[in-house]
Structures are given as C-alpha cells and as structure tokens.
Design a protein around this motif. Structure first.
Motif, PDB file in Angstrom:
ATOM      1  N   ALA A   1      -2.912  12.614  -2.556  1.00  0.00           N
ATOM      2  CA  ALA A   1      -1.932  11.531  -2.661  1.00  0.00           C
ATOM      3  C   ALA A   1      -0.922  11.595  -1.519  1.00  0.00           C
TER       4      ALA A   1
ATOM      5  N   GLU B   1       0.827  -1.205   0.000  1.00  0.00           N
ATOM      6  CA  GLU B   1       0.000   0.000   0.000  1.00  0.00           C
ATOM      7  C   GLU B   1       0.861   1.255   0.000  1.00  0.00           C
TER       8      GLU B   1
ATOM      9  N   THR C   1       1.206   6.818  -6.757  1.00  0.00           N
ATOM     10  CA  THR C   1       0.096   7.740  -6.998  1.00  0.00           C
ATOM     11  C   THR C   1       0.537   9.188  -6.803  1.00  0.00           C
TER      12      THR C   1
ATOM     13  N   VAL D   1      -0.860   8.207   5.533  1.00  0.00           N
ATOM     14  CA  VAL D   1      -1.643   7.174   6.213  1.00  0.00           C
ATOM     15  C   VAL D   1      -0.975   5.818   6.042  1.00  0.00           C
ATOM     16  N   SER D   2      -0.532   5.527   4.840  1.00  0.00           N
ATOM     17  CA  SER D   2       0.128   4.242   4.594  1.00  0.00           C
ATOM     18  C   SER D   2       1.411   4.122   5.397  1.00  0.00           C
TER      19      SER D   2
ATOM     20  N   ASP E   1      -2.705  10.227   1.556  1.00  0.00           N
ATOM     21  CA  ASP E   1      -2.784   8.765   1.498  1.00  0.00           C
ATOM     22  C   ASP E   1      -1.432   8.136   1.807  1.00  0.00           C
TER      23      ASP E   1
ATOM     24  N   ASP F   1       0.828   4.135  -2.921  1.00  0.00           N
ATOM     25  CA  ASP F   1       0.563   5.549  -2.654  1.00  0.00           C
ATOM     26  C   ASP F   1       1.733   6.428  -3.082  1.00  0.00           C
TER      27      ASP F   1
END
Length: 330
Positions: free
Chosen positions: A187, A117, A124, A193-194, A190, A121
């Motif tokens: 992005a 993940e 991304t 968070v990852s 995210d 990300d």
C-alpha cells in the motif's frame, strides 16, 4: 557663216562618254571599304598582342592559412520536454522566448483522476495498517493462550493435543501478521506511485534556459507512448552558443582544438563573428561520396544577435606567419 546641226542624241552621247560606268564606281567603293576594315582589324590585333604588365612593390606582412567550412549555429544544450504520463493539458504558464529557471512549473495536466487515485491509495494504506493492528491483537492473544497451555501442560492439567492446538494458532497468527505487514508495504508503494504520478502532472523546467518552441495548447491530450508529445523545446542560455561545421577530410588534419576562427551569417552582411575550435569528432559523415567530420566552435553571443538554426560560413585559421616578404598571387 554656216551653222552645223547637232541632234539631241549626239549631245547626250557625248555627255555619257565623259563619266565612268556606275558598276565600276561601286566596285571601287567596296574594295576601298574592305581595305580600310582589314587595316583597322590588323592594327587592333597588333595593339592587343602587345603584353601589358601590372606591377606592385613587394612588402612585408602576414600570411594566414585558413580552412573554410559551412555549418549551423546551435545552442550548447537543447532538450525536448515531454510528459511522463498521458493526460489533458490544464494550464500553460510560459510562452515562447520566456526565460525559465530549473524547477519552474511550465505547464500542468488535469489532476482530478490522479488525485482520486492518491486518495484511494491513502485509504488502502490506512486499512492495511489497521489490519496489522488487528492481526497483532490476535497474535498477542494466541501467544498468551500458548503460554497458558504450556503452564497447564507442565502441571499436568492440559493435554498434549490442547498444547499442539495452541501452538498452531500462534504460528497462524505470526503468518497473518507478516502478511498484514507486507500489505502495508504494498500500500505504501502504491501510494508513492500515485504521488509520483500526481507530481508528474506538473511539467518542470529541467534547466535554466529559454523556451524555443511550444507544442501544446490548453485542452490538448498529450501522450506518454513510445512517441511522446513534445511539449516544449528548451535551450540553455543563448549567451553562449556553438557552431557545428563539417570539415572536409582533406582539411581535417590541419585543424586542432584551440584554433581561432571567424564566421559570417546571412542575417548580418559584411559582419564577421569570432569563434574558437573546441571539439573535433572522429566519426565520419558521408554524403554523396564526400567525407566530412563534425567540428564544434564555441561562440560568445552575449549580444544575442545570433539565433539557433542560422547557417554560417566559417574560416578556421590553421597557420599564420608574420613579418614576411609578400607579393600578391597574381
């Protein structure tokens, strides 16, 4: 010389008349025994009725007034460590009774999915940043076109319609750039968070202390639901502990913070430990109609003889006088 003849019956009859009847003898023995027993009982009763006194000299000494209470030895600070994310336990690096430091890794979860993940990300974010560059190029081109159309319009070469079209393209390019920048921010969020989830796969010690209990094994799946899996129970330095006792409502008014105390535990018969009152809670506890108040006593446990959960009987000294004339209560 004449000899008289005496029969056997006459001789026997004479002998019987010389002795008392048997029933009379037994009656006399029973009466004598009863009289002796009565005399012995009366003599013992008389001796017991005589008062006996125990004397002791009055002396000078100290009198201590204490409040007794029962409680439990506990760590000053104790926490249950769980995981903020769900996963499979990959590694455990500590054991029960190990001392740990703040920030030390105690265990880790499987990170394969979390690492994937994170990589996604990151890609991304890179794509979003490239999109910003593309939209920026389009905006630059639209700006140049608009400037050129404005110049031609000023010279009377271009029409108003052509200028309006160029202005519209420029506004669309501005909006596209704003959207592309917003995508970059999303992005980046995210990705954070990852990265945070990946960091949470490692279970760190929240404070210095000792591992009291371990509730996981390698390969076990832990849950971060409303009832999370307790992975470790961690206690602060056991060299300093506390004794939490319940003081009866009839005695709580006598106890104040700073009062000295002593207590005993079943593990060390005949040995007492010093303590000191540090907290008096106002919230009552009612069990079977009996009202008590929690009182906290500080304990110096540098010898590490005391362990969490031990039941203790404490005597809190609430008053003391010295050099007074005293005699036993008895």
């Amino acid at each position: 010389m004449s000899v008289s003849t005496v029969s056997v019956e006459q001789i026997t009859r004479k002998r019987k008349r010389g002795w008392l009847p048997g029933w009379l003898v037994w009656s006399m023995l029973i009466v004598a025994t009863g009289v002796s027993g009565l005399w012995y009982y009366q003599s013992r009763t008389f001796i017991a009725a005589v008062p006996h006194y125990i004397t002791q000299n009055a002396t000078k000494g100290s009198i201590t007034v204490a409040v007794s209470a029962v409680g439990t030895v506990e760590p000053i600070d104790q926490v249950d460590v769980s995981s903020e994310i769900s996963g499979i336990v990959r590694e455990i690096k500590v054991a029960i009774n190990d001392n740990v430091k703040t920030g030390q890794v105690m265990a880790s979860l499987d990170t394969s999915a979390l690492a994937a993940e994170l990589a996604r990300d990151k890609a991304t974010l890179s794509s979003s940043k490239a999109g910003v560059e593309d939209v920026q190029a389009t905006l630059d081109e639209a700006t140049q076109t608009l400037n050129r159309m404005q110049t031609m319009m000023d010279r009377g070469v271009a029409t108003q319609e052509t200028l309006t079209t160029a202005q519209t393209v420029k506004r669309r390019a501005d909006a596209a750039l704003a959207s592309a920048k917003a995508n970059v921010e999303v992005a980046q969020a995210d990705l954070q968070v990852s990265q945070a989830n990946l960091d949470k796969a490692f279970i760190y010690a929240p404070m210095d202390g000792v591992i009291l209990a371990r509730g996981i094994s390698v390969g076990q799946t832990v849950s971060a639901s409303t009832t999370p899996t307790i992975m470790f129970t961690l206690a602060h330095d056991l060299g300093q502990m506390k004794l939490q006792v319940d003081v009866d409502e009839a005695d709580i008014g006598k106890v104040t913070a700073g009062d000295p105390a002593t207590f005993t535990v079943e593990a060390y018969q005949g040995q007492s430990f010093p303590a000191k009152v540090t907290e008096l809670h106002f919230a009552p506890q009612t069990v079977d109609g009996i009202v008590t108040y929690q009182t906290i006593l500080a304990i110096d446990n540098q010898a590490h003889l005391l362990r969490p959960g031990m039941t203790a009987s404490a005597d809190i000294t609430v008053d003391q006088v010295t050099d007074k004339l005293i005699v036993p209560n008895a």
